[in-house]
Design a protein around this motif. Structure first.
Motif, PDB file in Angstrom:
ATOM      1  N   TYR A 226       0.584  -1.680  -0.067  1.00 45.89           N
ATOM      2  CA  TYR A 226      -0.048  -0.364  -0.012  1.00 45.89           C
ATOM      3  C   TYR A 226       0.857   1.452   0.272  1.00 45.89           C
ATOM      4  N   GLU A 227       2.242   1.074   0.625  1.00 40.98           N
ATOM      5  CA  GLU A 227       2.736   2.495   0.673  1.00 40.98           C
ATOM      6  C   GLU A 227       4.208   2.431  -0.135  1.00 40.98           C
ATOM      7  N   ILE A 228       4.117   1.935  -0.788  1.00 45.79           N
ATOM      8  CA  ILE A 228       4.703   1.824  -2.204  1.00 45.79           C
ATOM      9  C   ILE A 228       4.043   2.064  -3.827  1.00 45.79           C
ATOM     10  N   ALA A 229       2.829   1.826  -3.050  1.00 46.64           N
ATOM     11  CA  ALA A 229       2.036   2.481  -4.567  1.00 46.64           C
ATOM     12  C   ALA A 229       1.245   3.624  -4.263  1.00 46.64           C
ATOM     13  N   TRP A 230       1.386   3.816  -3.360  1.00 45.42           N
ATOM     14  CA  TRP A 230       0.639   5.360  -2.169  1.00 45.42           C
ATOM     15  C   TRP A 230       1.804   6.388  -3.198  1.00 45.42           C
ATOM     16  N   SER A 231       3.377   5.621  -2.946  1.00 44.83           N
ATOM     17  CA  SER A 231       4.160   7.178  -2.927  1.00 44.83           C
ATOM     18  C   SER A 231       4.348   7.048  -4.578  1.00 44.83           C
ATOM     19  N   GLU A 232       4.395   5.736  -5.260  1.00 48.19           N
ATOM     20  CA  GLU A 232       4.228   5.366  -6.364  1.00 48.19           C
ATOM     21  C   GLU A 232       4.172   6.805  -8.059  1.00 48.19           C
ATOM     22  N   PHE A 233       2.369   6.997  -7.146  1.00 47.45           N
ATOM     23  CA  PHE A 233       1.421   7.203  -8.136  1.00 47.45           C
ATOM     24  C   PHE A 233       1.149   8.945  -7.875  1.00 47.45           C
ATOM     25  N   TRP A 234       1.605   9.190  -6.564  1.00 49.02           N
ATOM     26  CA  TRP A 234       2.414  10.836  -6.492  1.00 49.02           C
ATOM     27  C   TRP A 234       3.595  10.916  -6.696  1.00 49.02           C
ATOM     28  N   ASP A 235       4.209  10.066  -6.320  1.00 51.88           N
ATOM     29  CA  ASP A 235       5.133  10.416  -7.868  1.00 51.88           C
ATOM     30  C   ASP A 235       5.390  10.523  -9.296  1.00 51.88           C
ATOM     31  N   MET A 236       4.646   9.679  -9.463  1.00 52.81           N
ATOM     32  CA  MET A 236       4.187  10.145 -11.025  1.00 52.81           C
ATOM     33  C   MET A 236       3.186  11.405 -11.653  1.00 52.81           C
ATOM     34  N   HIS A 237       2.027  11.269 -10.961  1.00 52.02           N
ATOM     35  CA  HIS A 237       1.503  12.746 -10.934  1.00 52.02           C
ATOM     36  C   HIS A 237       2.361  14.286 -10.294  1.00 52.02           C
ATOM     37  N   ALA A 238       3.018  13.800  -9.015  1.00 49.70           N
ATOM     38  CA  ALA A 238       3.538  15.371  -9.500  1.00 49.70           C
ATOM     39  C   ALA A 238       4.650  15.166 -10.762  1.00 49.70           C
ATOM     40  N   LEU A 239       5.541  14.738 -11.675  1.00 45.86           N
ATOM     41  CA  LEU A 239       5.775  14.875 -12.732  1.00 45.86           C
ATOM     42  C   LEU A 239       5.158  16.097 -13.577  1.00 45.86           C
ATOM     43  N   PHE A 240       3.835  15.524 -13.680  1.00 44.39           N
ATOM     44  CA  PHE A 240       2.889  16.078 -14.291  1.00 44.39           C
ATOM     45  C   PHE A 240       3.281  17.130 -13.823  1.00 44.39           C
ATOM     46  N   GLU A 241       3.043  17.179 -12.760  1.00 45.69           N
ATOM     47  CA  GLU A 241       2.466  19.106 -12.080  1.00 45.69           C
ATOM     48  C   GLU A 241       3.611  19.803 -12.192  1.00 45.69           C
ATOM     49  N   THR A 242       5.313  19.462 -12.438  1.00 44.22           N
ATOM     50  CA  THR A 242       6.043  19.917 -12.508  1.00 44.22           C
ATOM     51  C   THR A 242       7.146  19.745 -13.942  1.00 44.22           C
ATOM     52  N   SER A 243       6.005  20.163 -15.123  1.00 42.67           N
ATOM     53  CA  SER A 243       6.598  19.390 -16.175  1.00 42.67           C
ATOM     54  C   SER A 243       6.037  21.103 -16.773  1.00 42.67           C
ATOM     55  N   PRO A 272      -6.899  -0.772   0.982  1.00 40.25           N
ATOM     56  CA  PRO A 272      -6.676  -1.097  -0.484  1.00 40.25           C
ATOM     57  C   PRO A 272      -5.302  -0.900  -0.729  1.00 40.25           C
ATOM     58  N   LEU A 273      -5.375  -1.759  -2.120  1.00 33.92           N
ATOM     59  CA  LEU A 273      -4.034  -0.573  -2.115  1.00 33.92           C
ATOM     60  C   LEU A 273      -4.416   0.772  -2.790  1.00 33.92           C
ATOM     61  N   VAL A 274      -3.808   1.068  -2.905  1.00 35.72           N
ATOM     62  CA  VAL A 274      -4.471   2.604  -3.833  1.00 35.72           C
ATOM     63  C   VAL A 274      -3.680   2.930  -5.335  1.00 35.72           C
ATOM     64  N   THR A 275      -4.033   3.441  -5.873  1.00 42.70           N
ATOM     65  CA  THR A 275      -3.447   3.679  -7.584  1.00 42.70           C
ATOM     66  C   THR A 275      -4.463   4.649  -8.375  1.00 42.70           C
ATOM     67  N   MET A 276      -3.738   5.390  -8.976  1.00 38.95           N
ATOM     68  CA  MET A 276      -4.791   6.351  -9.828  1.00 38.95           C
ATOM     69  C   MET A 276      -3.624   6.418 -11.202  1.00 38.95           C
ATOM     70  N   ASP A 277      -3.941   6.330 -12.282  1.00 36.05           N
ATOM     71  CA  ASP A 277      -3.756   6.261 -13.545  1.00 36.05           C
ATOM     72  C   ASP A 277      -3.426   7.784 -14.315  1.00 36.05           C
ATOM     73  N   ALA A 278      -3.502   8.316 -15.392  1.00 35.53           N
ATOM     74  CA  ALA A 278      -3.397   9.738 -16.107  1.00 35.53           C
ATOM     75  C   ALA A 278      -5.083   9.819 -16.207  1.00 35.53           C
ATOM     76  N   GLY A 279      -5.150  10.429 -14.934  1.00 30.22           N
ATOM     77  CA  GLY A 279      -6.630  10.101 -14.908  1.00 30.22           C
ATOM     78  C   GLY A 279      -7.175  10.874 -13.494  1.00 30.22           C
ATOM     79  N   PRO A 280      -8.259  11.014 -13.581  1.00 26.71           N
ATOM     80  CA  PRO A 280      -8.764  11.543 -12.209  1.00 26.71           C
ATOM     81  C   PRO A 280      -9.574  10.095 -10.590  1.00 26.71           C
ATOM     82  N   ASN A 281      -9.878   9.357 -11.864  1.00 35.42           N
ATOM     83  CA  ASN A 281     -10.153   8.469 -10.827  1.00 35.42           C
ATOM     84  C   ASN A 281      -9.569   7.740 -10.396  1.00 35.42           C
ATOM     85  N   VAL A 282      -9.931   6.968  -8.696  1.00 32.63           N
ATOM     86  CA  VAL A 282      -9.112   6.052  -8.308  1.00 32.63           C
ATOM     87  C   VAL A 282      -9.377   4.805  -8.170  1.00 32.63           C
TER      88      VAL A 282
END
Ligand code: DP6
Length: 316
Positions: A226-243, A272-282
């Motif tokens: 859960y913790e790894i999946a969480w930091s991974e999707f935030w890492d990806m979304h942080a890349l988007f927001e800092t592009s 649950p494991l939580v993740t997001m793709d390139a979209g708003p849905n969880v």
């Protein structure tokens, strides 16, 4: 006429960033769970005196493919025809049993299903196995190659392989907090993220998470996943927001559902494991032995508020 279907998949370790844009060589290996209940169906029918063309199949979730999307789809079909040495033209029809373009990885299932239907239609010319099909599909859309195997699938950039898990089948739920087509496609996102200052070290971070995720899967450490999946999707979304230009997919509902899931973990010590793709849905993934927790979460927090899709009631 030929028909094939392929499921979608959700990555827990994300494919984001490419070493080679032309052939979709990923910057890092990715790991996904195959969503057998979310599928694209594609049919293929020969046409005469006509170019290759695309049309939507009737579906509960009708969608209009953008011109860009259609060009990419037809270009992949041309690539498949060239591979098999086919010059006839075809009408492609496709449809999903879920909403497209909003972070449920419809491109993965639709490119996989297109590759699959072509492999079936042209199998008398060349009959290729599932691994070769996946490789071919990755040239059209990288993440689609992971839709050729069930359960946990690793794509190391060259080949796909199934990863053993002690957790068995999972319950998947996607909470739909927005169903508008996304403004930035994942292919564009792959290009933009290289402009982010955070992209430096991204490959190493993703590879390290993959290593630790795999170790914790084998040692049955669900909270660690859960913790790894969480930091991974935030890492990806942080890349988007800092592009440059910056872009993003979160809606207020995305944050709300994330908080609900996190609070649930805090209260229960499980979740649950939580993740997001390139979209708003969880996306939420639960073990089958967590079905009571799943029902509690759904009844109290999701039902009556958001639309959601899950495979909870489906036989495994
Ligand atoms: C955010 O496979 O859609 O879903 O290879 O350019 O078609 P192309 O990109 P695509 O990228 C998917 C990115 C992602 C994460 C993932 O599924 O790993």
């Amino acid at each position: 006429m030929w028909q094939a279907e392929r499921p979608s998949n959700i990555a827990l370790i994300k494919y984001m960033g490419k070493k080679n844009i032309q052939n979709n060589t990923p910057s890092n290996a990715s790991l996904s769970w195959t969503l057998q209940h979310l599928k694209t169906t594609v049919t293929l029918e020969p046409v005469v005196n006509h170019e290759d063309c695309w049309e939507a199949l009737p579906s509960d979730f009708p969608f209009v493919m953008s011109k860009k999307g259609r060009n990419k789809y037809l270009a992949h079909f041309k690539r498949l025809k060239d591979y098999f040495g086919v010059s006839d033209n075809y009408k492609i029809r496709s449809g999903n049993n879920f909403p497209a373009d909003c972070g449920i990885a419809s491109s993965a299932s639709s490119f996989a299903a297109l590759t699959e239907v072509a492999c079936q239609a042209f199998k008398d010319i060349k009959n290729i196995d599932v691994y070769q099909r996946a490789q071919l599909s990755a040239l059209g859309s990288g993440s689609s190659c992971r839709s050729f195997l069930p359960d946990w699938v690793l794509w190391d950039g060259e080949k796909i392989s199934q990863v053993e898990s002690p957790f068995g089948d999972l319950i998947h739920m996607v909470v739909i907090v927005g169903d508008q087509a996304k403004a930035v496609t994942s292919s564009e996102a792959h290009k933009f993220v290289s402009t982010s200052a955070l992209f430096e070290g991204r490959t190493e971070r993703a590879e390290q998470r993959l290593k630790v995720f795999s170790e914790n899967m084998q040692s049955k450490n669900w909270p660690a996943l859960y913790e790894i999946a969480w930091s991974e999707f935030w890492d990806m979304h942080a890349l988007f927001e800092t592009s440059n230009p910056a872009f993003g997919y979160f809606l207020s509902g995305s944050i709300e559902v994330q908080s609900l899931a996190r609070n649930f973990w805090q209260q229960k010590g499980d979740g649950p494991l939580v993740t997001m793709d390139a979209g708003p849905n969880v996306h939420l993934l639960w073990r089958r032995d967590q079905c009571d927790l799943f029902e509690e979460f759904e009844t109290h927090f999701i039902k009556n508020k958001w639309q959601s899709i899950s495979n909870f009631g489906q036989k495994t």
